[in-house]
Enzyme design. Structure first.
Site, PDB file in Angstrom:
ATOM      1  N   LYS A  76       0.856  -1.203   0.000  1.00  0.00           N
ATOM      2  CA  LYS A  76       0.000   0.000   0.000  1.00  0.00           C
ATOM      3  C   LYS A  76       0.885   1.243   0.000  1.00  0.00           C
ATOM      4  O   LYS A  76       1.884   1.296   0.738  1.00  0.00           O
ATOM      5  CB  LYS A  76      -0.893  -0.046   1.245  1.00  0.00           C
ATOM      6  CG  LYS A  76      -1.929   1.063   1.330  1.00  0.00           C
ATOM      7  CD  LYS A  76      -2.809   0.887   2.573  1.00  0.00           C
ATOM      8  CE  LYS A  76      -3.879   1.933   2.702  1.00  0.00           C
ATOM      9  NZ  LYS A  76      -4.735   1.746   3.903  1.00  0.00           N
ATOM     10  N   SER A 151      -9.807   1.605   3.199  1.00  0.00           N
ATOM     11  CA  SER A 151      -8.963   2.372   2.314  1.00  0.00           C
ATOM     12  C   SER A 151      -7.923   1.512   1.572  1.00  0.00           C
ATOM     13  O   SER A 151      -7.334   1.978   0.604  1.00  0.00           O
ATOM     14  CB  SER A 151      -8.238   3.461   3.103  1.00  0.00           C
ATOM     15  OG  SER A 151      -7.355   2.885   4.051  1.00  0.00           O
ATOM     16  N   SER A 175      -9.762  -0.671   7.534  1.00  0.00           N
ATOM     17  CA  SER A 175      -9.257  -0.554   6.159  1.00  0.00           C
ATOM     18  C   SER A 175      -8.544  -1.767   5.595  1.00  0.00           C
ATOM     19  O   SER A 175      -8.239  -1.784   4.408  1.00  0.00           O
ATOM     20  CB  SER A 175      -8.326   0.640   6.059  1.00  0.00           C
ATOM     21  OG  SER A 175      -9.095   1.777   5.846  1.00  0.00           O
TER      22      SER A 175
END
Ligand code: GLN
Length: 513
Positions: A76, A151, A175
């Protein structure tokens, strides 16, 4: 879709049935063919990944490879990886290149994992749909008109679509688990403090945790073992020894006490998700588990509490992005010209009015200096809507007149929620619930309704408020829309072995093993 588990691939590599450069090449081709539709990978590091693969292949052949040799992982974009952009899905950091490796990256590469690229996310990890990204929305690989969750939407979609074997995401309110549920993969939020946050660009520091998204529970256990453990560069990092999770998983303990929290099965939960979650619980019971009804009475305050505390922390963490020390800087020449124009307009308007000269002086004193205007303009241009909303909210709840009414009160409720879990874990080993109340929703359907969007995290947020560990295990597809959903297991802080044990039991029930 390629659902290859790392543990199986590793066995094949060790047996010489496959080579790592071939495996990495296949992942690169997969990214090249499907990513244009899914938009999960923001940077493909093909050349570097192949170089790493060649190097690690030699180690595999000489028997000197680390335990993660063969793992092809995506990261990420909120985690710093030296020499690569860490954009956090934001225009603010579009040109920011990390100058050091996060501890988790260091540990993965030390153990011979191959990092294949960097993954899309909601801006600064704020969101539940991965629609708040400077790189554009991520699409759910199971249905391109649906969100992948957020997210860590890029991390979930990349694994689900076979663009990598596993990924790292971050979880501040859900997330990792929520996108894992929407995309049909395993997603683990470790206990707060178990995995070092050094090199993670902070959203809400007392909630943030880093964890893996994988195809199965065994892979998650192996990756956690590598990235967990004390790090002197993170003051909140725990010094507890890290158990050998994968080894412990070899002996499953079916006689566990499973808490079924009343509050997680109430209004708003899809009927099929409710029934299937309870059916799986009943299967666990048949195999020797004890089901115990429990209650977490302060759960109803979790979302409100989170959105006060997390935004307060965000408003402080994001203050550093001012266009001077870090981040996007507005055009200073334009800022000066705009100010000059405003000044001239003001003079023009007031000059001929009675007392005009005095008023001009007062108004001029109120006007921004070029420096202040530069900060404002840089932040106005650099941040997206959701990030601005949270900075405003966070600044408001911390302001002198409201601090006690909001921030102070939310802190006290956080304690009550933590006590609810303490109480529950004195009676049960794990708590079982759905991960989300519904399956993934349509792209665009909730972007203009922040409150509705925040409700997606209703079941995940309290684990972050209390610092405990939690995992999503995919349990199948919904008959109405053929979209995946998951079941959530929570265990007390630093009891990841209980979490993995229960997750594996659930996985076995789902797979019919
Ligand atoms: N969806 C939640 C939010 O928008 C959680 C985000 C996260 O865990 N990073 O804040």
């Amino acid at each position: 879709m390629n659902q290859e588990s790392f543990i199986r691939i590793r066995a094949e590599l060790i047996a010489g049935k496959k080579t790592l450069p071939d495996i990495v090449s296949a992942y690169i081709s997969r990214i090249e063919s499907v990513n244009k539709d899914i938009n999960a990978v923001t940077q493909l590091h093909g050349k570097e990944a192949l170089e790493q693969a060649e190097r690690i292949q030699k180690k595999l052949e000489s028997g000197t490879a680390g335990p993660l040799a063969g793992l092809v992982i995506g990261i990420k974009e909120v985690l710093c990886q030296k020499g690569y952009p860490a954009t956090c899905g934001s225009r603010m950091l579009a040109d920011y290149e990390a100058v050091y490796d996060a501890t988790v990256i260091e540990r993965l590469t030390e153990q011979d994992a191959v990092i294949i690229g960097r993954l899309n996310m909601d801006e600064f990890a704020m969101g539940s749909s991965n629609e708040n990204s400077y790189h554009g929305a991520v699409k759910n690989p199971h249905n391109l008109s649906k969100v992948p969750g957020g997210s860590s939407g890029g991390s979930a979609a990349a694994v689900a679509s076979g663009m990598c074997m596993a990924s790292l995401g971050t979880d501040t309110g859900g997330s990792i688990r929520q996108p894992a549920a929407y995309s049909g993969v395993v997603g683990l939020k470790p206990s707060y403090g178990l995995v070092s946050r050094y090199g993670l660009i902070a959203y809400a520091s007392s909630f943030d945790s880093i964890g893996p998204l994988t195809h199965n529970v065994d892979d998650a256990a192996l990756i956690l073992k590598t990235i967990a453990g004390h790090d002197e560069r993170d003051a909140t990092s725990s010094s507890l020894p890290v158990p050998d999770y994968p080894e412990l998983l070899k002996n499953l303990e079916p006689g566990i006490r499973v808490g079924i929290p009343e509050e997680y099965f109430e209004n708003g939960l899809d009927t099929e998700i409710r029934e299937n979650t309870l059916r799986i619980a009943a299967e666990l019971e048949k195999n020797g588990a004890e089901l115990i009804p429990i209650t977490l009475p302060h759960m109803k305050y979790a979302i409100a509490t989170y959105y006060i505390l997390a935004t307060a922390e965000a408003s402080s963490n994001l203050a550093r992005f001012d266009g001077i020390r870090y981040g996007h800087r507005a055009d200073i020449k334009k800022v000066r010209v705009d100010l000059k124009n405003e000044e001239n307009e003001l003079k023009e308007q007031l000059r001929n009015q009675p007392g005009g000269e005095e008023q001009i002086k007062e108004e001029m004193a109120r006007m921004d200096s070029p420096m202040i205007r530069l900060y404002k303009q840089s932040r106005t241009e650099g941040f997206g809507m959701e990030v601005k909303r949270r900075i405003l909210l966070g600044t408001y709840v911390l302001s002198a007149g409201y601090y006690d009414a909001y921030y102070g009160k939310a802190q006290r409720i956080r304690r009550l929620i933590t006590d609810d879990f303490k109480n529950a874990f004195s009676k049960v080993d794990v708590i079982l619930s759905p991960t989300t109340p519904t399956t993934a929703f349509d792209l665009g359907s909730q972007v203009n309704d922040p409150l509705q969007m925040y409700l997606n995290d209703i079941y995940t947020i309290s684990a972050n408020l209390s610092g405990i560990c939690s995992i999503n295990v995919p349990v199948g597809k919904h008959s109405a829309d053929q979209m995946p959903y998951g079941l959530q297991i929570m265990a007390d802080a630093f009891h990841e072995q209980k979490l993995f044990n229960a997750a594996k039991l659930v996985e076995n029930v789902v797979n019919g093993d």
